[in-house]
Design a protein around this motif. Structure first.
Motif, PDB file in Angstrom:
ATOM      1  N   UNK A 135       0.863  -1.181   0.000  1.00 27.10           N
ATOM      2  CA  UNK A 135       0.000   0.000   0.000  1.00 27.10           C
ATOM      3  C   UNK A 135       0.894   1.224   0.000  1.00 27.10           C
ATOM      4  N   UNK A 136       0.648   2.115  -0.960  1.00 27.56           N
ATOM      5  CA  UNK A 136       1.485   3.297  -1.154  1.00 27.56           C
ATOM      6  C   UNK A 136       0.753   4.565  -0.721  1.00 27.56           C
ATOM      7  N   UNK A 137       1.393   5.320   0.134  1.00 26.97           N
ATOM      8  CA  UNK A 137       0.824   6.599   0.567  1.00 26.97           C
ATOM      9  C   UNK A 137       0.812   7.603  -0.581  1.00 26.97           C
ATOM     10  N   UNK A 138       1.724   7.399  -1.539  1.00 35.68           N
ATOM     11  CA  UNK A 138       1.851   8.316  -2.677  1.00 35.68           C
ATOM     12  C   UNK A 138       1.736   7.528  -3.986  1.00 35.68           C
ATOM     13  N   UNK A 139       0.566   7.520  -4.632  1.00 37.61           N
ATOM     14  CA  UNK A 139       0.476   6.816  -5.918  1.00 37.61           C
ATOM     15  C   UNK A 139       1.254   7.581  -6.983  1.00 37.61           C
ATOM     16  N   UNK A 140       1.693   6.867  -8.002  1.00 37.68           N
ATOM     17  CA  UNK A 140       2.375   7.555  -9.103  1.00 37.68           C
ATOM     18  C   UNK A 140       1.328   8.128 -10.044  1.00 37.68           C
ATOM     19  N   UNK A 141       1.747   9.064 -10.865  1.00 37.90           N
ATOM     20  CA  UNK A 141       0.802   9.710 -11.780  1.00 37.90           C
ATOM     21  C   UNK A 141       0.289   8.729 -12.827  1.00 37.90           C
ATOM     22  N   UNK A 142       1.039   7.656 -13.090  1.00 37.53           N
ATOM     23  CA  UNK A 142       0.607   6.680 -14.098  1.00 37.53           C
ATOM     24  C   UNK A 142      -0.075   5.462 -13.465  1.00 37.53           C
ATOM     25  N   UNK A 144      -2.890   2.914 -11.999  1.00 35.29           N
ATOM     26  CA  UNK A 144      -4.265   2.585 -12.358  1.00 35.29           C
ATOM     27  C   UNK A 144      -5.222   3.099 -11.287  1.00 35.29           C
ATOM     28  N   UNK A 145      -6.538   2.920 -11.485  1.00 35.41           N
ATOM     29  CA  UNK A 145      -7.506   3.454 -10.523  1.00 35.41           C
ATOM     30  C   UNK A 145      -7.250   3.031  -9.071  1.00 35.41           C
ATOM     31  N   UNK A 146      -6.810   1.793  -8.844  1.00 38.35           N
ATOM     32  CA  UNK A 146      -6.512   1.366  -7.477  1.00 38.35           C
ATOM     33  C   UNK A 146      -5.078   1.759  -7.133  1.00 38.35           C
ATOM     34  N   UNK A 147      -4.694   2.975  -7.510  1.00 34.59           N
ATOM     35  CA  UNK A 147      -3.315   3.426  -7.468  1.00 34.59           C
ATOM     36  C   UNK A 147      -2.579   3.353  -6.160  1.00 34.59           C
ATOM     37  N   UNK A 148      -3.287   3.189  -5.058  1.00 39.83           N
ATOM     38  CA  UNK A 148      -2.599   3.156  -3.777  1.00 39.83           C
ATOM     39  C   UNK A 148      -2.099   1.774  -3.388  1.00 39.83           C
ATOM     40  N   UNK A 149      -2.467   0.744  -4.115  1.00 42.85           N
ATOM     41  CA  UNK A 149      -2.029  -0.591  -3.709  1.00 42.85           C
ATOM     42  C   UNK A 149      -1.765  -1.507  -4.899  1.00 42.85           C
ATOM     43  N   UNK A 150      -0.898  -2.485  -4.630  1.00 36.41           N
ATOM     44  CA  UNK A 150      -0.587  -3.536  -5.597  1.00 36.41           C
ATOM     45  C   UNK A 150      -0.679  -4.861  -4.844  1.00 36.41           C
ATOM     46  N   UNK A 151      -1.498  -5.778  -5.335  1.00 34.24           N
ATOM     47  CA  UNK A 151      -1.622  -7.111  -4.748  1.00 34.24           C
ATOM     48  C   UNK A 151      -0.790  -8.086  -5.573  1.00 34.24           C
ATOM     49  N   UNK A 152       0.005  -8.886  -4.886  1.00 32.69           N
ATOM     50  CA  UNK A 152       0.866  -9.850  -5.567  1.00 32.69           C
ATOM     51  C   UNK A 152       0.582 -11.238  -4.993  1.00 32.69           C
ATOM     52  N   UNK A 153      -0.005 -12.119  -5.802  1.00 31.94           N
ATOM     53  CA  UNK A 153      -0.283 -13.477  -5.312  1.00 31.94           C
ATOM     54  C   UNK A 153       0.999 -14.293  -5.227  1.00 31.94           C
ATOM     55  N   UNK A 154       0.957 -15.327  -4.417  1.00 29.13           N
ATOM     56  CA  UNK A 154       2.089 -16.231  -4.250  1.00 29.13           C
ATOM     57  C   UNK A 154       1.687 -17.589  -4.811  1.00 29.13           C
ATOM     58  N   UNK A 155       2.669 -18.438  -5.108  1.00 24.97           N
ATOM     59  CA  UNK A 155       2.354 -19.746  -5.693  1.00 24.97           C
ATOM     60  C   UNK A 155       3.427 -20.757  -5.319  1.00 24.97           C
TER      61      UNK A 155
END
Length: 179
Positions: A135-142, A144-155
């Motif tokens: 979860x990012x306090x500062x999204x980048x200008x580029x 996507x709409x859910x700019x504050x977070x990136x979910x990364x699945x594991x396998x």
């Protein structure tokens, strides 16, 4: 160069304060004293309230340590927030720097690989039941709409690859120490 060092130190201190804020929030403690007179923390916390990451239901542990003995080394992670549900677990990591534009950047980062690896090795969760969210306090200008977070699945495949890569890194280090 000195102003940059000073600025970096100030940014790091703000990051530490944000982590403390989120830990106190999870513990149900008063957070207003941390927010008082700190517009940057207030802004980041409002971003969190407005754009929280998707979180599963389960037992929540803030600043949760995890250790694993691996090839005569102790691997350590401290999860900013660990949520353990009945059939899945989430690791959430707070970032106070600007979000990188590409998810691949984070997918290749050692933190992204090591944190789920340690959880899979030290819990009942299978790799496919584990995910990591930045979860990012500062999204980048580029972003996507859910700019504050990136979910990364594991396998299981990522787990095996991380285990092999750790062995390939630590075996020569162990040998070097022995020599």
């Amino acid at each position: 160069a000195l102003p940059q060092v000073s600025t970096r130190s100030e940014q790091q201190q703000l990051g530490v304060q944000f982590h403390q804020l989120m830990q106190q929030r999870e513990l149900g403690l008063e957070i207003q004293p941390l927010l008082a007179d700190n517009p940057q923390l207030q802004r980041w916390f409002h971003h969190f309230q407005d754009f929280p990451p998707p979180m599963i239901t389960g037992t929540r542990q803030s600043e949760h340590p995890c250790t694993l003995a691996f090839q005569d080394f102790i691997l350590v992670a401290v999860y900013d927030l660990l949520i353990q549900g009945p059939d899945q677990a989430q690791i959430i990591d707070w970032k106070t720097y600007r979000r990188p534009p590409y998810t691949q950047t984070l997918q290749q980062h050692w933190q992204t690989r090591l944190y789920p690896f340690l959880l899979a090795e030290t819990s009942q969760y299978q790799p496919e039941q584990i995910s990591m969210i930045y979860w990012f306090a500062e999204p980048s200008s580029s972003s996507p709409p859910q700019g504050h977070w990136i979910a990364i699945p594991y396998s299981a495949q990522l787990h095996q690859q991380t285990q092999a890569d750790l062995a390939n890194l630590l075996t020569p280090l162990h040998q070097w120490i022995q020599d």
